[in-house]
Design an enzyme around this catalytic site. Sequence first.
Site, PDB file in Angstrom:
ATOM      1  N   LYS A 152       0.806  -1.225   0.000  1.00 33.28           N
ATOM      2  CA  LYS A 152       0.000   0.000   0.000  1.00 33.28           C
ATOM      3  C   LYS A 152       0.846   1.286   0.000  1.00 33.28           C
ATOM      4  O   LYS A 152       0.505   2.244  -0.713  1.00 33.28           O
ATOM      5  CB  LYS A 152      -0.962   0.005   1.186  1.00 33.28           C
ATOM      6  CG  LYS A 152      -2.261  -0.740   0.934  1.00 33.28           C
ATOM      7  CD  LYS A 152      -3.122  -0.036  -0.120  1.00 33.28           C
ATOM      8  CE  LYS A 152      -4.447  -0.723  -0.302  1.00 33.28           C
ATOM      9  NZ  LYS A 152      -4.323  -1.980  -1.061  1.00 33.28           N
ATOM     10  N   GLU A 196      39.941  12.270   0.514  1.00 28.42           N
ATOM     11  CA  GLU A 196      38.753  11.423   0.370  1.00 28.42           C
ATOM     12  C   GLU A 196      37.809  11.905  -0.731  1.00 28.42           C
ATOM     13  O   GLU A 196      37.052  11.118  -1.307  1.00 28.42           O
ATOM     14  CB  GLU A 196      37.992  11.328   1.706  1.00 28.42           C
ATOM     15  CG  GLU A 196      37.311  12.602   2.191  1.00 28.42           C
ATOM     16  CD  GLU A 196      38.196  13.497   3.036  1.00 28.42           C
ATOM     17  OE1 GLU A 196      37.657  14.310   3.817  1.00 28.42           O
ATOM     18  OE2 GLU A 196      39.434  13.392   2.921  1.00 28.42           O
ATOM     19  N   CYS A 226      43.454  17.499   7.038  1.00 26.75           N
ATOM     20  CA  CYS A 226      43.020  18.872   7.307  1.00 26.75           C
ATOM     21  C   CYS A 226      43.349  19.248   8.753  1.00 26.75           C
ATOM     22  O   CYS A 226      44.513  19.456   9.071  1.00 26.75           O
ATOM     23  CB  CYS A 226      41.536  19.040   6.980  1.00 26.75           C
ATOM     24  SG  CYS A 226      41.044  20.771   6.809  1.00 26.75           S
ATOM     25  N   HIS A 283      41.769  17.383   1.454  1.00 25.57           N
ATOM     26  CA  HIS A 283      40.860  16.272   1.759  1.00 25.57           C
ATOM     27  C   HIS A 283      40.966  15.214   0.663  1.00 25.57           C
ATOM     28  O   HIS A 283      40.227  15.257  -0.332  1.00 25.57           O
ATOM     29  CB  HIS A 283      39.418  16.775   1.851  1.00 25.57           C
ATOM     30  CG  HIS A 283      39.113  17.530   3.101  1.00 25.57           C
ATOM     31  ND1 HIS A 283      38.637  16.921   4.240  1.00 25.57           N
ATOM     32  CD2 HIS A 283      39.241  18.851   3.395  1.00 25.57           C
ATOM     33  CE1 HIS A 283      38.469  17.837   5.183  1.00 25.57           C
ATOM     34  NE2 HIS A 283      38.834  19.015   4.700  1.00 25.57           N
TER      35      HIS A 283
END
Length: 543
Positions: free
Chosen positions: A192, A519, A383, A517
Site C-alpha cells: 500500500k 577522500e 586537514c 581532503h
Amino acid sequence: MSEKKTKYIFVTGGVLSSLGKGITAASIGTLLKHTGQRVGVLKLDPYINVDPGTMSPLEHGEVFVTKDGAETDLDLGHYERFLDTSLTQNNNFTTGLVYKTVIENERKGKYLGKTIQVVPHIVNEIKERIVRAGEGKDILIVELGGTTGDIEGLPFLETIRQMKHELGKSTVFNVHVTLLPYIKAAGELKTKPTQHSVQELRRIGIAPHMLVLRAEVPVSSDIKRKIAYSCDVDEDSVIVAEDAATIYQVPLNFLRQDILTPICKQLELEECQPKMDEWTDLVHKIIMPKEEVKIAFVGKYLDLKESYKSLTEALIHAGAHLDSRVNIKWVDSEKVEEDGAAKYLNDVDGILVAGGFGERGVEGKILSIQYAREEKIPFLGICLGMQLSMVEFARNVLGLKEANSVEFNENTPDPIIYLIDEFIDAAGAKQIRTTTSPMGGTLRLGEYECETKEDSNLREAYDAPMIFERHRHRYEANPKYREALESNGMDITGESHGLIEAVEVVDHPWFLGVQFHPEFTSRLQNANPSILAFVEASMKNRK
C-alpha cells in the site's frame, strides 16, 4: 552532423527519505556509463538553503566539495565515486538558489515588469539549469531530493512534468523509488505505501516508467506482479533494491534484474550491455577479501557517521584494491581526552585523525597523534588532523608547551596554525585563490595544486611531482615555524605557493599529515593514492 539530443532519467522518491535515491541514480548511471554512454548527473535539493555550506554535519551529513569549490549535497560524492568522474557546481542546486536567482533577475528588470510566479518563472529557471547540466551528455540522470508530495518539491515535479511534454516520450524516463515495508508481526511485505506514493505522483501529473522497491527481505514475483498491475507499470520495470553487503553491489543487483532493457527501449538506446568485469572483481574483494586491517578513526561527529561519508568510502576503496577488509574502530576524541590514548589505540594497525571544526575534542586528537608518533603506528592526519600533528610536534618535541591554533586560542604565544588572511597579507600572495563564506570567513575551497617532495611518503604515494587535491578550510600552517620543525625531524613534504600542504615525521615508519581532503577524489575504480598508501602501511604494520 547535428549534436545528439540529451536524454533525461528523473529519479524521485516516495513514502520517506533515505531510501537510497542517490545510490539508485548512481547505479543506473554506472551501468549506462559502462555501455559507452556519456552520462551526467544532477541533484535537485528542495530545501531553502542556498547550499549546504552553512549546515551542521549533524543536521545534513557531510558537505561534499567539488573540484571548482562548490559545497554540495553528499549524494554528489556517491555520483563521483560510482561514475569515476569530477563534478562541478552545475551538478547540484537548491530551491534557495533558484529563488535567489529569480529574485535577483526581477530586481534587475530582466522580466520586464511582469508578475513573478512559480509557474512559469521558477519552473523555467529550474528547467534552464537542468538543460545546462545535460549539455554535452548523452544521458543526464536527475535526482530530486525529498519525498513526493513535499510542498517544497512541487516546483521541481512540475518542471519534470513539463519536460516530458516538451522533449517527447523517447527523451524522458521516470524512475520512482519507494518503500516496500516488511511487517514482522504479520510476516508480510505491504504494497500500500508504494501504491499511495505512485497515486500521489500521478495526481501531480507524472506517470513513473519504472519502480525501484526498497526492501529488507526478498520480494516474490507475485508481489512484483501485484505492484505492476496496481501501479500501471510493466512487470519488467519493477526492480527490487534489497539490502546489499556493500553499496557497490547495487549496480550488479540491478543488472541481474535486467534493469537497462526497459530504459534502453524507452530512450531508444542502441547499446545496452555494460562491461562490468573490473567492477565485479572489486566488489568481490570488498565482500570476500583475503586479508583485514584495523584502523582507528579518531573523530568527534561519531553520532552521525554520515559526516565522514567520503572518508569511510575511501577506506573501502583502498581495501578493495589491496584485497583487504578495513575494519574501522570508531574512537571518540573526547573520550581519549578523558581516559588517555592507549586505552583506545593499543590494538590498532593504523590511526587516522579526521578533519572538523571547533574546539570540542581537539586535545583528544592531539593525544592520539602523540600516541601514533611515539608508538610508531602508521598515521594519516587530514586537514585539522595535519594541523594538530604540527601542534603536537611543537608542544612535545620543540618544547613549545602553549603551542596551538588560533582557532582554539587566539592569544597563544606560538600560533602554529593561523588564519589564511594573515598569510595572504604577509606574502601579498595574489595567486592564492580564496572564497568568502556566507558566515564572513575566508576559505580555501575546491582543487589546488601541491608540489610533492622527492623521497617522501607523499611523493611515493602519488608518484608525481605535482598533484591536485580539494580543500575546505580557513586556517593554515604558519611558515614561521618551518625551520624549527624541519631541523627537529618534521619534514614539509607538500607545498602550494608557499602554503604548507603536507608534513611527515622523519623517524617514523609511515606518518603523513595533509591539509587537503584526499577522500573527495577517491573512487571505487581509482582509490586515492594517499589513503591507499596509508592502508597499505597499516597492513604492513599488522604483519
